[in-house]
Scaffold this active site. Structure first.
Site, PDB file in Angstrom:
ATOM      1  N   ASP A  13       0.001  -1.946  -8.034  1.00 35.95           N
ATOM      2  CA  ASP A  13       1.468  -1.927  -7.923  1.00 35.95           C
ATOM      3  C   ASP A  13       2.051  -0.517  -7.847  1.00 35.95           C
ATOM      4  OD1 ASP A  13       1.343  -4.696  -8.136  1.00 35.95           O
ATOM      5  OD2 ASP A  13       1.583  -4.665 -10.307  1.00 35.95           O
ATOM      6  N   GLU A  14       1.308   0.386  -7.263  1.00 37.68           N
ATOM      7  CA  GLU A  14       1.772   1.779  -7.155  1.00 37.68           C
ATOM      8  C   GLU A  14       2.799   1.959  -6.038  1.00 37.68           C
ATOM      9  OE1 GLU A  14      -1.408   0.822  -6.904  1.00 37.68           O
ATOM     10  OE2 GLU A  14      -2.635   1.799  -8.437  1.00 37.68           O
ATOM     11  N   LYS A  16       1.731   0.657  -2.805  1.00 35.99           N
ATOM     12  CA  LYS A  16       0.824   0.771  -1.641  1.00 35.99           C
ATOM     13  C   LYS A  16       1.426   0.125  -0.401  1.00 35.99           C
ATOM     14  CE  LYS A  16      -2.319  -1.368  -3.942  1.00 35.99           C
ATOM     15  NZ  LYS A  16      -1.670  -1.408  -5.259  1.00 35.99           N
ATOM     16  N   GLY A  40       0.039  -8.203  -4.454  1.00 28.72           N
ATOM     17  CA  GLY A  40       1.404  -8.464  -4.020  1.00 28.72           C
ATOM     18  C   GLY A  40       1.984  -7.149  -3.549  1.00 28.72           C
ATOM     19  N   HIS A  41       2.134  -7.000  -2.245  1.00 25.37           N
ATOM     20  CA  HIS A  41       2.627  -5.742  -1.676  1.00 25.37           C
ATOM     21  C   HIS A  41       4.039  -5.964  -1.141  1.00 25.37           C
ATOM     22  CE1 HIS A  41      -1.722  -4.115  -0.995  1.00 25.37           C
ATOM     23  NE2 HIS A  41      -1.487  -4.478  -2.227  1.00 25.37           N
ATOM     24  N   ARG A 144     -24.794 -15.596  -4.582  1.00 29.05           N
ATOM     25  CA  ARG A 144     -25.338 -16.111  -3.318  1.00 29.05           C
ATOM     26  C   ARG A 144     -25.218 -17.622  -3.179  1.00 29.05           C
ATOM     27  NH1 ARG A 144     -30.607 -12.671  -4.275  1.00 29.05           N
ATOM     28  NH2 ARG A 144     -30.114 -13.534  -6.302  1.00 29.05           N
ATOM     29  N   GLN A 225      -4.950  -3.661  -5.321  1.00 28.44           N
ATOM     30  CA  GLN A 225      -5.259  -3.305  -6.718  1.00 28.44           C
ATOM     31  C   GLN A 225      -5.247  -1.779  -6.909  1.00 28.44           C
ATOM     32  OE1 GLN A 225      -7.517  -6.064  -5.253  1.00 28.44           O
ATOM     33  NE2 GLN A 225      -5.687  -7.128  -5.877  1.00 28.44           N
ATOM     34  N   LEU A 337       9.984   8.083  -7.747  1.00 30.40           N
ATOM     35  CA  LEU A 337      10.510   9.252  -8.464  1.00 30.40           C
ATOM     36  C   LEU A 337      11.966   9.047  -8.874  1.00 30.40           C
ATOM     37  CD1 LEU A 337       9.329  12.567  -6.783  1.00 30.40           C
ATOM     38  CD2 LEU A 337       9.175  11.968  -9.183  1.00 30.40           C
TER      39      LEU A 337
HETATM   40  P1  GDP Z   1       1.856  -2.436  -4.372  1.00 30.40           P
HETATM   41  O1  GDP Z   1       1.172  -3.629  -4.942  1.00 30.40           O
HETATM   42  O2  GDP Z   1       1.130  -1.165  -4.658  1.00 30.40           O
HETATM   43  O3  GDP Z   1       2.167  -2.587  -2.898  1.00 30.40           O
HETATM   44  O4  GDP Z   1       3.257  -2.320  -5.128  1.00 30.40           O
HETATM   45  P2  GDP Z   1       4.293  -3.522  -5.421  1.00 30.40           P
HETATM   46  O5  GDP Z   1       4.973  -3.893  -4.175  1.00 30.40           O
HETATM   47  O6  GDP Z   1       3.629  -4.604  -6.214  1.00 30.40           O
HETATM   48  O7  GDP Z   1       5.274  -2.811  -6.445  1.00 30.40           O
HETATM   49  C1  GDP Z   1       5.989  -1.674  -6.100  1.00 30.40           C
HETATM   50  C2  GDP Z   1       7.489  -1.965  -6.252  1.00 30.40           C
HETATM   51  O8  GDP Z   1       8.182  -0.744  -6.248  1.00 30.40           O
HETATM   52  C3  GDP Z   1       8.049  -2.777  -5.105  1.00 30.40           C
HETATM   53  O9  GDP Z   1       9.088  -3.596  -5.579  1.00 30.40           O
HETATM   54  C4  GDP Z   1       8.621  -1.697  -4.171  1.00 30.40           C
HETATM   55  O10 GDP Z   1       9.670  -2.152  -3.349  1.00 30.40           O
HETATM   56  C5  GDP Z   1       9.128  -0.712  -5.169  1.00 30.40           C
HETATM   57  N1  GDP Z   1       9.128   0.680  -4.719  1.00 30.40           N
HETATM   58  C6  GDP Z   1       8.196   1.325  -3.963  1.00 30.40           C
HETATM   59  N2  GDP Z   1       8.531   2.636  -3.831  1.00 30.40           N
HETATM   60  C7  GDP Z   1       9.684   2.810  -4.520  1.00 30.40           C
HETATM   61  C8  GDP Z   1      10.520   3.933  -4.783  1.00 30.40           C
HETATM   62  O11 GDP Z   1      10.283   5.058  -4.375  1.00 30.40           O
HETATM   63  N3  GDP Z   1      11.611   3.698  -5.568  1.00 30.40           N
HETATM   64  C9  GDP Z   1      11.939   2.488  -6.080  1.00 30.40           C
HETATM   65  N4  GDP Z   1      13.030   2.366  -6.831  1.00 30.40           N
HETATM   66  N5  GDP Z   1      11.169   1.406  -5.839  1.00 30.40           N
HETATM   67  C10 GDP Z   1      10.070   1.566  -5.081  1.00 30.40           C
HETATM   68  P1  IMO Z   2      -1.705  -5.025  -6.033  1.00 29.03           P
HETATM   69  O1  IMO Z   2      -2.501  -4.997  -4.759  1.00 29.03           O
HETATM   70  C1  IMO Z   2      -1.611  -5.161 -10.377  1.00 29.03           C
HETATM   71  C2  IMO Z   2      -4.912  -7.217 -12.388  1.00 29.03           C
HETATM   72  C3  IMO Z   2      -4.526  -8.466 -13.153  1.00 29.03           C
HETATM   73  C4  IMO Z   2      -5.556  -8.435 -14.263  1.00 29.03           C
HETATM   74  C5  IMO Z   2      -6.800  -7.913 -13.543  1.00 29.03           C
HETATM   75  C6  IMO Z   2      -7.754  -9.014 -13.083  1.00 29.03           C
HETATM   76  O2  IMO Z   2      -0.402  -5.720  -5.921  1.00 29.03           O
HETATM   77  O3  IMO Z   2      -1.608  -3.661  -6.620  1.00 29.03           O
HETATM   78  P2  IMO Z   2      -7.678 -10.795 -11.102  1.00 29.03           P
HETATM   79  O4  IMO Z   2      -6.697 -11.894 -10.809  1.00 29.03           O
HETATM   80  O5  IMO Z   2      -7.816  -9.805  -9.998  1.00 29.03           O
HETATM   81  O6  IMO Z   2      -9.006 -11.306 -11.584  1.00 29.03           O
HETATM   82  O7  IMO Z   2      -7.035 -10.013 -12.377  1.00 29.03           O
HETATM   83  O8  IMO Z   2      -6.328  -7.199 -12.423  1.00 29.03           O
HETATM   84  N1  IMO Z   2      -4.504  -7.194 -10.958  1.00 29.03           N
HETATM   85  C7  IMO Z   2      -3.454  -6.500 -10.498  1.00 29.03           C
HETATM   86  N2  IMO Z   2      -2.533  -5.765 -11.156  1.00 29.03           N
HETATM   87  N3  IMO Z   2      -1.586  -5.230  -9.026  1.00 29.03           N
HETATM   88  C8  IMO Z   2      -2.510  -5.948  -8.366  1.00 29.03           C
HETATM   89  O9  IMO Z   2      -2.590  -5.952  -7.009  1.00 29.03           O
HETATM   90  C9  IMO Z   2      -3.487  -6.649  -9.098  1.00 29.03           C
HETATM   91  N4  IMO Z   2      -4.526  -7.450  -8.775  1.00 29.03           N
HETATM   92  C10 IMO Z   2      -5.140  -7.766  -9.917  1.00 29.03           C
HETATM   93  O10 IMO Z   2      -3.210  -8.391 -13.630  1.00 29.03           O
HETATM   94  O11 IMO Z   2      -5.192  -7.482 -15.226  1.00 29.03           O
HETATM   95 MG    MG Z   3       1.581  -5.260  -6.190  1.00 28.40          MG
END
Ligand code: GDP
Ligand code: IMO
Ligand code: MG
Length: 429
Positions: A13-14, A16, A40-41, A144, A225, A337
């Protein structure tokens, strides 16, 4: 043309998805190589909010062909739903825009039931998985006895394999977990319908990607992830069951390391984690709540896949330094930021103290990690709203200092930062 790999530098959830959306604009192919619909992107384009789980964010760019790699585990029923959802939003999902590897593994209802049953059985030691069946599907792959996506091309054999896996798992569900059984006939029928839909998309991804690269295509590998969730390099056992790091891109897609010339680490400017496991810089109380947000905005820290509140804390550059080493980052993108505006001062963990010893890298075991105390540096905060910044000069000096300090502590340049969720809210250095 060389390939770019984009990976999460923390616990997922960075941001990406939004960074991949930016890099996809300069790519011909965007490929996912690990995980499944545990991801979840989020990508925000104008008024449209896209939440992608298996399909790469590149699908939002017309010139891009998207690939689901062999390293993934795929739930065909959920994939069809995701494709239909995108189509409803006007996105073209024809087989010349989306390719599914014949060698990925199928997540079946048996895996989903096993995920829930094993989490329940772990009790207080639960991993906090997304309950999408990820772990059990990879377990069958490495054991396997999994079902590969290529089998979707053979109706009868696929339905039989599904039926047999569910039937076999019913025994385990009852005897080992005291859980309810599944209907193998219904599972086979539901999955067969999805398989028939997906059949035209199946292809040998390694052959496809190598051919495209040989003729000059630019390939972006979109990680899911994060590094600290990697089954080898993460906080085992509080990890996912795949390799979401840069090495996983090569095995998860089928090309060699000499193809790659850029490895982009995406890091949030603070830390978040969803699920269990150690988090050295976690903040409880008011500061943590402030980083999480109130749930009012879509970017507030609640899971895109599960809706769970994310644990929040200060930036941990011990984890980030480690991620830079494991992945070989050539650059870091620092996201969110804007969320740090309004703090008088900001803390950044530069090292850990474990049993009286200072360390610069995470220890081998979660037992030691649980005893780690952060060594913090305190940096001045800023009060300005930075959402409109588009050039380095637009950012207050305190923001630029924060960015530079993060780069220095990790030994990798920060070339891009994001200051809001929208497409143009990026600053390049
Ligand atoms: P991912 O899994 O790495 O693709 O990240 P997620 O989509 O799960 O979570 C990132 C969240 O931060 C999403 O709701 C984005 O819309 C939001 N986001 C991404 N970059 C920024 C930013 O620079 N500022 C703010 N306020 N939100 C951001
Ligand atoms: P994105 O791509 C954040 C975490 C789960 C749990 C661990 C194992 O959106 O960054 P799993 O269902 O994979 O066996 O769960 O990994 N996890 C994530 N946390 N973002 C994700 O994906 C994740 N995918 C798995 O919360 O701690
Ligand atoms: Mg995510």
């Amino acid at each position: 043309m060389p390939a770019t790999i984009l990976v999460g530098a923390q616990w997922g959830d960075e941001g990406k998805g939004r960074v991949a959306d930016w890099l996809a604009a300069q790519s011909d192919v965007v490929a996912r190589f690990a995980g499944g619909d545990n991801a979840g992107h989020t990508v925000y384009v104008g008024d449209n909010l896209f939440k992608l789980h298996m399909i790469p964010s590149g699908i939002l760019h017309e010139q891009v062909t998207c690939v689901l790699g062999n390293g993934m585990v795929i739930n065909p029923v959920n994939l069809v739903k995701e494709m239909d959802g995108l189509q409803t939003m006007g996105v073209d999902i024809s087989p010349d825009r989306l390719i599914i590897s014949t060698r990925a593994h199928i997540i079946t209802p048996a895996h989903i039931a096993l995920d829930a049953a094993s989490e329940k059985a772990r009790g207080a030691g639960a991993i906090g998985t997304t309950l999408r069946g990820i772990g059990p599907a990879y377990l069958d792959k490495t054991g396997r006895q999994g079902i590969r996506t290529g089998l979707m091309a053979q109706e009868e054999a696929f339905a039989d394999a599904l039926y047999e896996m569910v039937r076999r798992t019913n025994d385990i569900l009852v005897k080992q977990y005291g859980a309810e059984t599944l209907d193998p006939q219904k599972a086979a029928e539901d999955y067969l319908a999805a398989a028939i839909r997906l059949r035209p998309y199946l292809r040998d991804v390694s052959v496809y990607l190598n051919q495209r690269m040989n003729t000059g295509a630019r390939v972006l590998c979109e990680g899911a992830q994060g590094t600290l969730l990697d089954v080898d390099h993460g906080d085992y056992p509080f990890v996912t069951s795949s390799s979401p790091t840069s090495g996983g891109a090569l095995t998860g897609l089928g090309f060699g390391p000499r193809r790659v010339d850029r490895i982009v680490g995406v890091a949030k400017s603070f830390s978040t984690r969803v699920g269990s496991g150690p988090m050295v810089t976690e903040l409880h109380g008011e500061l943590g709540d402030r980083l999480r947000g109130t749930g009012e905005h879509f970017w507030d820290e609640y899971g895109t896949t599960t809706g769970r509140p994310r644990r929040c804390g200060w930036l941990d550059t011990v984890a980030l330094r480690y991620a830079a080493q494991v992945n070989g980052f050539t650059e870091i993108v620092l996201t969110k930021l804007d969320v740090l505006s309004g703090f008088d001062e900001l803390k950044v963990a530069s090292a850990y103290m474990i049993d009286g010893r200072q360390v610069d890298f995470p220890p081998d075991t979660v037992m030691e990690l649980e005893r780690a105390e952060p060594v913090y540096e305190t940096l001045p905060g800023w009060s300005e709203d930075i959402g409109r910044a588009r050039r380095g000069d637009d950012l207050p000096q305190a923001v630029r200092n924060y960015i530079q300090r993060v780069a220095d502590l990790c030994g990798v340049p920060v070339r891009t930062v994001s200051v809001g969720p929208e497409r143009d809210q990026l600053v390049h250095f």
